[in-house]
Design a protein around this motif. Structure first.
Motif, PDB file in Angstrom:
ATOM      1  N   ALA A  24      -1.147   2.629   0.287  1.00 40.84           N
ATOM      2  CA  ALA A  24      -0.934   2.581  -1.161  1.00 40.84           C
ATOM      3  C   ALA A  24      -1.831   3.566  -1.898  1.00 40.84           C
ATOM      4  O   ALA A  24      -1.423   4.142  -2.915  1.00 40.84           O
ATOM      5  CB  ALA A  24      -1.180   1.166  -1.676  1.00 40.84           C
ATOM      6  N   ALA A  25      -3.047   3.801  -1.388  1.00 41.88           N
ATOM      7  CA  ALA A  25      -4.018   4.617  -2.114  1.00 41.88           C
ATOM      8  C   ALA A  25      -3.994   6.083  -1.726  1.00 41.88           C
ATOM      9  O   ALA A  25      -4.196   6.955  -2.579  1.00 41.88           O
ATOM     10  CB  ALA A  25      -5.425   4.059  -1.896  1.00 41.88           C
ATOM     11  N   TYR A  54       4.820  -8.911   4.866  1.00 39.73           N
ATOM     12  CA  TYR A  54       4.612  -8.108   3.653  1.00 39.73           C
ATOM     13  C   TYR A  54       5.295  -6.741   3.661  1.00 39.73           C
ATOM     14  O   TYR A  54       5.455  -6.142   2.602  1.00 39.73           O
ATOM     15  CB  TYR A  54       3.104  -7.930   3.427  1.00 39.73           C
ATOM     16  CG  TYR A  54       2.763  -7.157   2.180  1.00 39.73           C
ATOM     17  CD1 TYR A  54       3.175  -7.611   0.928  1.00 39.73           C
ATOM     18  CD2 TYR A  54       2.043  -5.972   2.248  1.00 39.73           C
ATOM     19  CE1 TYR A  54       2.872  -6.898  -0.218  1.00 39.73           C
ATOM     20  CE2 TYR A  54       1.733  -5.259   1.098  1.00 39.73           C
ATOM     21  CZ  TYR A  54       2.154  -5.725  -0.121  1.00 39.73           C
ATOM     22  OH  TYR A  54       1.863  -5.024  -1.271  1.00 39.73           O
ATOM     23  N   GLU A  55       5.715  -6.233   4.809  1.00 39.91           N
ATOM     24  CA  GLU A  55       6.260  -4.868   4.876  1.00 39.91           C
ATOM     25  C   GLU A  55       7.437  -4.662   3.926  1.00 39.91           C
ATOM     26  O   GLU A  55       7.492  -3.667   3.199  1.00 39.91           O
ATOM     27  CB  GLU A  55       6.672  -4.538   6.311  1.00 39.91           C
ATOM     28  CG  GLU A  55       7.291  -3.168   6.488  1.00 39.91           C
ATOM     29  CD  GLU A  55       6.319  -2.026   6.231  1.00 39.91           C
ATOM     30  OE1 GLU A  55       6.745  -1.026   5.618  1.00 39.91           O
ATOM     31  OE2 GLU A  55       5.149  -2.131   6.630  1.00 39.91           O
ATOM     32  N   ALA A  56       8.380  -5.587   3.919  1.00 35.70           N
ATOM     33  CA  ALA A  56       9.556  -5.429   3.054  1.00 35.70           C
ATOM     34  C   ALA A  56       9.159  -5.458   1.586  1.00 35.70           C
ATOM     35  O   ALA A  56       9.682  -4.674   0.773  1.00 35.70           O
ATOM     36  CB  ALA A  56      10.575  -6.524   3.352  1.00 35.70           C
ATOM     37  N   VAL A  57       8.217  -6.333   1.234  1.00 34.94           N
ATOM     38  CA  VAL A  57       7.756  -6.407  -0.159  1.00 34.94           C
ATOM     39  C   VAL A  57       7.035  -5.126  -0.540  1.00 34.94           C
ATOM     40  O   VAL A  57       7.246  -4.571  -1.633  1.00 34.94           O
ATOM     41  CB  VAL A  57       6.827  -7.631  -0.343  1.00 34.94           C
ATOM     42  CG1 VAL A  57       6.282  -7.684  -1.763  1.00 34.94           C
ATOM     43  CG2 VAL A  57       7.565  -8.910  -0.004  1.00 34.94           C
ATOM     44  N   TYR A  58       6.199  -4.623   0.352  1.00 36.14           N
ATOM     45  CA  TYR A  58       5.465  -3.384   0.072  1.00 36.14           C
ATOM     46  C   TYR A  58       6.421  -2.200  -0.085  1.00 36.14           C
ATOM     47  O   TYR A  58       6.257  -1.385  -0.998  1.00 36.14           O
ATOM     48  CB  TYR A  58       4.473  -3.093   1.191  1.00 36.14           C
ATOM     49  CG  TYR A  58       3.776  -1.759   1.021  1.00 36.14           C
ATOM     50  CD1 TYR A  58       2.656  -1.653   0.205  1.00 36.14           C
ATOM     51  CD2 TYR A  58       4.274  -0.619   1.643  1.00 36.14           C
ATOM     52  CE1 TYR A  58       2.026  -0.426   0.030  1.00 36.14           C
ATOM     53  CE2 TYR A  58       3.651   0.608   1.463  1.00 36.14           C
ATOM     54  CZ  TYR A  58       2.530   0.703   0.658  1.00 36.14           C
ATOM     55  OH  TYR A  58       1.920   1.914   0.470  1.00 36.14           O
ATOM     56  N   THR A  59       7.421  -2.109   0.774  1.00 36.05           N
ATOM     57  CA  THR A  59       8.362  -0.986   0.716  1.00 36.05           C
ATOM     58  C   THR A  59       9.108  -0.950  -0.612  1.00 36.05           C
ATOM     59  O   THR A  59       9.377   0.122  -1.157  1.00 36.05           O
ATOM     60  CB  THR A  59       9.365  -1.070   1.885  1.00 36.05           C
ATOM     61  OG1 THR A  59       8.633  -1.072   3.119  1.00 36.05           O
ATOM     62  CG2 THR A  59      10.328   0.096   1.883  1.00 36.05           C
ATOM     63  N   SER A  60       9.436  -2.118  -1.130  1.00 37.63           N
ATOM     64  CA  SER A  60      10.177  -2.156  -2.397  1.00 37.63           C
ATOM     65  C   SER A  60       9.295  -1.855  -3.603  1.00 37.63           C
ATOM     66  O   SER A  60       9.794  -1.367  -4.622  1.00 37.63           O
ATOM     67  CB  SER A  60      10.846  -3.525  -2.576  1.00 37.63           C
ATOM     68  OG  SER A  60       9.864  -4.541  -2.666  1.00 37.63           O
ATOM     69  N   GLN A  82       2.597  -2.203  -6.431  1.00 43.02           N
ATOM     70  CA  GLN A  82       2.191  -3.578  -6.727  1.00 43.02           C
ATOM     71  C   GLN A  82       1.324  -4.181  -5.623  1.00 43.02           C
ATOM     72  O   GLN A  82       1.203  -5.396  -5.529  1.00 43.02           O
ATOM     73  CB  GLN A  82       3.446  -4.443  -6.917  1.00 43.02           C
ATOM     74  CG  GLN A  82       4.371  -3.970  -8.014  1.00 43.02           C
ATOM     75  CD  GLN A  82       3.690  -3.981  -9.366  1.00 43.02           C
ATOM     76  OE1 GLN A  82       3.019  -4.949  -9.714  1.00 43.02           O
ATOM     77  NE2 GLN A  82       3.867  -2.923 -10.138  1.00 43.02           N
ATOM     78  N   PHE A  83       0.710  -3.333  -4.813  1.00 43.83           N
ATOM     79  CA  PHE A  83      -0.060  -3.816  -3.662  1.00 43.83           C
ATOM     80  C   PHE A  83      -1.145  -4.808  -4.080  1.00 43.83           C
ATOM     81  O   PHE A  83      -1.285  -5.879  -3.482  1.00 43.83           O
ATOM     82  CB  PHE A  83      -0.698  -2.633  -2.926  1.00 43.83           C
ATOM     83  CG  PHE A  83      -1.711  -3.042  -1.895  1.00 43.83           C
ATOM     84  CD1 PHE A  83      -1.325  -3.557  -0.669  1.00 43.83           C
ATOM     85  CD2 PHE A  83      -3.075  -2.932  -2.161  1.00 43.83           C
ATOM     86  CE1 PHE A  83      -2.254  -3.957   0.270  1.00 43.83           C
ATOM     87  CE2 PHE A  83      -4.014  -3.321  -1.228  1.00 43.83           C
ATOM     88  CZ  PHE A  83      -3.603  -3.839  -0.002  1.00 43.83           C
ATOM     89  N   PRO A 113      -2.175 -10.181  -1.897  1.00 45.28           N
ATOM     90  CA  PRO A 113      -2.939 -11.421  -1.674  1.00 45.28           C
ATOM     91  C   PRO A 113      -2.043 -12.652  -1.514  1.00 45.28           C
ATOM     92  O   PRO A 113      -2.315 -13.521  -0.681  1.00 45.28           O
ATOM     93  CB  PRO A 113      -3.816 -11.526  -2.933  1.00 45.28           C
ATOM     94  CG  PRO A 113      -3.950 -10.128  -3.410  1.00 45.28           C
ATOM     95  CD  PRO A 113      -2.633  -9.489  -3.116  1.00 45.28           C
ATOM     96  N   ALA A 114      -0.974 -12.714  -2.303  1.00 44.19           N
ATOM     97  CA  ALA A 114      -0.062 -13.857  -2.191  1.00 44.19           C
ATOM     98  C   ALA A 114       0.623 -13.866  -0.833  1.00 44.19           C
ATOM     99  O   ALA A 114       0.745 -14.922  -0.187  1.00 44.19           O
ATOM    100  CB  ALA A 114       0.980 -13.801  -3.310  1.00 44.19           C
ATOM    101  N   ALA A 115       1.067 -12.700  -0.372  1.00 41.93           N
ATOM    102  CA  ALA A 115       1.714 -12.623   0.941  1.00 41.93           C
ATOM    103  C   ALA A 115       0.738 -12.999   2.050  1.00 41.93           C
ATOM    104  O   ALA A 115       1.094 -13.696   3.004  1.00 41.93           O
ATOM    105  CB  ALA A 115       2.265 -11.215   1.163  1.00 41.93           C
TER     106      ALA A 115
END
Length: 199
Positions: free
Chosen positions: A73-74, A121-127, A131-132, A137-139
């Motif tokens: 992300a960074a 978390y991969e699918a959430v991160y890709t979309s 928002q990392f 943290p929730a994931a």
């Protein structure tokens, strides 16, 4: 056979409980229930000494994989090359941690920890990579809770089935030896007689 059946049923109940708790408390665990229960089951079933080593190794791999997402992300580009670099760094660091611990933290448990956060978390991160900080943290807490329930299911059930199986095996092992001592003969003595060998 009994151990596998009972442990599998325990994990099945654990997966159902995870989904039930998710629905009850709005934890959004449905999409990771089976994955986390299975990984928690692996963590609980695979033997390792010291026992705490596999748990700490799991957490180390989990944290390193989470930091891999932070690095993506960074710094790293959102491309195949960026994902490849992050994967290489995470797996290499897991191996370094295992080597530095001199086997106390097994490589396999670190890989299981990495698989847990990546699978959740991969699918959430890709979309939404931007928002990392808000979504990871929730994931992470969600999948850790589910893995913990899977681990608990195997560590509570498996030892009980092991003790039952061990007791049954010891009984069956005592019976042939008792008969052998009563007969005053053994397989090796019979072989000596058949071949004409004497002691």
């Amino acid at each position: 056979m009994v151990r596998s059946l009972v442990t599998g049923l325990g994990l099945a109940v654990g997966a159902a409980v995870i989904i039930g708790l998710s629905t009850l408390f709005g934890l959004e665990l449905e999409h990771v229930a089976l994955l986390a229960a299975a990984l928690g089951g692996v963590l609980g079933l695979v033997p390792h000494r010291p026992a705490w080593g596999k748990v700490v190794g799991f957490l180390a791999g989990f944290v390193l994989a989470w930091l891999g997402f932070a690095l993506r992300a960074a710094v790293l580009p959102d491309s195949s090359a960026g994902r490849a670099v992050a994967a290489f760094i995470v797996v290499a660091l897991i191996a370094v941690v295992a080597a530095a611990s001199r086997g106390r933290l097994p490589v396999w448990s670190g890989l299981v920890g990495a698989a847990a956060i990546v699978g959740a978390y991969e699918a959430v991160y890709t979309s939404a990579p931007s928002q990392f900080m808000s979504e990871s943290p929730a994931a992470a807490t969600t999948v850790l809770l589910a893995v913990g329930l899977g681990f608990l299911a195997t560590t509570v059930i498996a030892p009980q089935t092991d003790s039952i199986a061990t007791e049954g095996a010891s009984r069956s092992a005592r019976t042939p030896s008792a008969q052998s001592s009563q007969d005053g003969s053994s397989t090796s003595n019979l072989d000596d007689i058949m071949t004409g060998a004497t002691r």
